[in-house]
Scaffold this active site. Structure first.
Site, PDB file in Angstrom:
ATOM      1  N   LYS A   1      47.614  40.422  41.637  1.00 49.40           N
ATOM      2  CA  LYS A   1      47.178  39.458  40.614  1.00 49.40           C
ATOM      3  C   LYS A   1      48.223  39.274  39.514  1.00 49.40           C
ATOM      4  CE  LYS A   1      43.432  41.701  39.694  1.00 49.40           C
ATOM      5  NZ  LYS A   1      43.564  42.687  40.780  1.00 49.40           N
TER       6      LYS A   1
ATOM      7  N   LYS B   1      40.834  42.011  44.426  1.00 51.85           N
ATOM      8  CA  LYS B   1      40.845  43.465  44.578  1.00 51.85           C
ATOM      9  C   LYS B   1      42.057  44.079  43.883  1.00 51.85           C
ATOM     10  CE  LYS B   1      41.059  46.951  48.232  1.00 51.85           C
ATOM     11  NZ  LYS B   1      40.215  47.927  47.530  1.00 51.85           N
TER      12      LYS B   1
ATOM     13  N   LYS C   1      46.101  49.016  31.686  1.00 54.82           N
ATOM     14  CA  LYS C   1      47.451  49.424  32.103  1.00 54.82           C
ATOM     15  C   LYS C   1      48.529  48.600  31.391  1.00 54.82           C
ATOM     16  CE  LYS C   1      47.233  48.884  36.647  1.00 54.82           C
ATOM     17  NZ  LYS C   1      45.884  48.356  36.947  1.00 54.82           N
TER      18      LYS C   1
ATOM     19  N   ASP D   1      38.488  45.278  39.274  1.00 56.11           N
ATOM     20  CA  ASP D   1      37.071  45.544  39.445  1.00 56.11           C
ATOM     21  C   ASP D   1      36.330  45.277  38.147  1.00 56.11           C
ATOM     22  OD1 ASP D   1      37.161  46.681  42.196  1.00 56.11           O
ATOM     23  OD2 ASP D   1      38.579  48.017  41.180  1.00 56.11           O
TER      24      ASP D   1
END
Lengths: 372, 264
Positions: free
Chosen positions: B17, B12, B43, B128
């Site tokens: 991560k 998520k 990003k 996602d």
């Protein structure tokens, strides 16, 4: 790689280039994975050339949810309906942007027939990319060997350069043009022959377009014969039938046979029918050695691939099928430029030379001028 | 090609991560492995803590300018010689980030021969998987095993469970679940149960510690800035399990009701 010239006029599509290459590889069915209208006009033309073109017809839902299932079931369906021996699957802008994989649906369908997968969209500046991707896939599948792939890569690179140097990719915007009036140019050719001038016909045609460009070489020879000037014309053409993909060799065989039947001597074979971007050097060499004293030259097909240096002092008549090619040819210094409008569609699905407008005009004008 | 680990870490958004990926990368580099980390998030912040807080030009930045892209323009050495690559992408709300990943990954493969020499390549993928492009690293055969990062909370587990469904659908083996703790009650037990019920196993429990945050804010991994911290040892152990892992399975998934029950 600097910033590429951004060309405003419509350019040939890499998707379409992939479709034509699949045809040259003798696929029986090509599947477009994308929206129903993509490449419609060329898909129709290719059907005239004997291959089936079908589409997964992705709609808004397909764009949102992907079309894996659509593609695999279409593969199964065409296999059942058409019993093909070789299938091609071609990507489109829409399917590639949403990240569709062609390999998975092919695995899902699990056919015994080999399937060429071409992940291509139309966003490449050079449409030869579509040819290249198709050939790479064909090499991977063992449909062509590595040697042929490397040969084709060289030709594609050269073809792209020819277009950038003097072709439709040479300017940001090129106005399409119908070129010079065929009737007048035909008159000029007859007069040159009547005056006893010596001429060269050079057919430097791209693959199947040769079926019509060869008619112009034939017409010039017929007129010369009627005027008793048969020996004043030498002929060159890129109809070596030992080079290129199977279908391209077949075209060369058919055209050679037709010309022979019409009693036309082919003095110089300048390459295969896919070698139009590289024949220039051979033509130059031949002219330098044997024909430098000739007075005029009629170049058909891809005239802008023949370097001007070798044509110095000759009256140059060129015949193209690209309305956007007129201006660059004039700028190169060609004296008369003629366009065979809509040539390509007429050369699809044929095995024999087809009549050209310029060839027909030349024959009629000669008849009138000779009073017969 | 020698025995090479090519992994992706899923989970998520916001679960940690990138932070886990860069600490694992640093720990592996300390052990002498050749490591590359490929940030696939628009990003472009996957490798920032390996580069002392520096931002590197992304592949898509360069492609956008029509520049001829070479390995040296897009691969930057960070802590311990870890090779850092950022895919980049369009600004939020413009264009198509998914297509961006596809294009960038293809470019990287073409111009980066040193990928072949790596012992470990980590793909740090966005949380996602919103479209086809986001699974490009897997679909293009680049990733051979996946890990899922989660906490013991319901929502991250729900996301993890969905990822399991996705992995099974695209035939990608799962090598283990990593718990990045958010200090929930019975957290380790919950995540362990979840791991076992989907057919996998819990391979690390990373406790929540302020020092990870502090190092990150200063632009470093824990391994570089606080190598003696307890949590550095946790990352080292995790790195070792990843490098030596030989157990991967196609994961199952749980019914939503069971997930709620687990976290109750």
């Amino acid at each position: 790689m600097g910033k590429e010239l951004s060309i405003m006029h419509p350019r040939p599509s890499s998707i379409v280039a992939a479709l034509y290459t699949l045809r040259d590889l003798n696929v029986d069915v090509a599947i477009l994975h994308g929206p129903p209208g993509c490449s419609f006009k060329h898909a129709r033309l290719l059907e005239e050339d004997g291959i089936r073109v079908v589409t997964t017809a992705l709609d808004e839902n397909g764009f949102v949810f992907g079309g894996r299932q659509e593609l695999s079931s279409l593969l199964e369906k065409v296999n059942e309906m058409f019993k093909p021996k070789l299938i091609g699957v071609v990507g489109t802008c829409a399917s590639m942007i949403i990240g569709e994989e062609l390999h998975e649906p092919v695995l899902d369908a699990n056919l015994e027939v080999p399937v060429l997968e071409v992940e291509v969209h139309a966003g490449y500046p050079d449409n030869t990319k579509g040819v290249l991707l198709t050939l790479e896939s064909a090499c991977e599948l063992g449909v062509i060997d590595r040697e042929e792939l490397e040969r084709q890569k060289v030709l594609l690179r050269e073809a792209t350069l020819v277009e950038k140097r003097h072709g439709a990719a040479s300017k940001q915007y090129l106005e399409p043009s119908r070129g010079d009036v065929k009737y007048k140019v035909a008159g000029r050719v007859v007069r040159l022959l009547q005056e006893g001038r010596k001429g060269i016909t050079i057919m430097n045609a791209k693959k199947e377009t040769g079926y019509m460009f060869a008619d112009i070489s034939a017409a010039v020879n017929e007129v010369a014969l009627a005027l008793g000037r048969k020996d004043h014309v030498v002929n060159m053409a890129n109809i070596d039938d030992s080079l290129g993909l199977p279908r391209v060799r077949h075209h060369a065989k058919c055209i050679t046979a037709d010309l022979r039947e019409r009693g036309i001597t082919m003095h110089e074979v300048i390459g295969g029918m896919d070698e139009y971007p590289v024949t220039g050097a051979r033509v130059s060499e031949l002219i330098k050695q044997k024909y430098s004293d000739y007075d005029f030259v009629i170049i058909t097909g891809v005239p802008h691939a023949i370097p001007m240096e070798s044509l110095e002092g000759m009256e140059i008549i060129s015949v193209t099928n690209g309305p956007r090619q007129v201006l660059p040819l004039k700028e190169m210094g060609h004296h008369h430029v003629i366009v065979e409008i809509d040539l390509h569609p007429k050369t699809l699905g044929v095995n024999h030379i087809v009549e050209s407008e310029f060839g027909a005009t030349l024959r009629e004008v000669a008849k009138d001028m000779l009073g017969r | 090609m020698k025995d090479q680990k090519r992994i992706a870490i899923y989970g998520k958004g916001g679960i940690g991560k990138s932070s886990t990926a860069s600490n694992v990368a640093a720990a592996c580099a300390d052990e002498g492995y050749k490591v590359m980390i490929i940030g696939c998030d628009p990003k472009s912040d996957s490798s920032i803590t390996l580069l002392g807080g520096r931002r590197i030009p992304t592949i898509l930045d360069l492609l956008k300018q029509h520049l001829d892209v070479n390995e040296k323009d897009i691969v930057f050495e960070g802590y311990g010689g870890v090779k850092c690559v950022e895919v980049g992408g369009p600004e939020p709300g413009i264009g198509c980030a998914g297509r961006g990943i596809i294009v960038a990954i293809q470019k990287l493969q073409k111009v980066c021969p040193s990928m072949k020499d790596m012992d470990l390549i980590i793909y740090d993928v966005p949380g996602d998987i919103v479209c086809g492009g986001f699974v490009a690293p897997i679909r293009k055969g680049l990733v051979t095993e996946a890990y899922i990062l989660t906490s013991g909370e319901y929502m991250p587990l729900y996301a993890a469970n969905n990822i399991c469904k996705g992995l099974a659908k695209i035939d990608t083996p799962l090598s283990g679940i990593i718990c990045n703790s958010r200090s929930v009650t019975r957290e380790e037990e919950i995540v362990r149960r979840f791991s076992e019920e989907i057919g996998s196993r819990l391979i690390a429990f990373i406790p929540k510690e302020q020092i990870v945050q502090d190092c990150e804010r200063d632009g470093f991994s824990v391994l570089e800035k606080a190598p003696r911290a307890d949590i550095a040892q946790v990352y080292r152990k995790l790195a070792k399990s990843i490098m030596f892992n030989e157990q991967s399975i196609l994961p199952g998934s749980l019914e939503d009701e069971r997930l709620r029950e687990l976290t109750r």
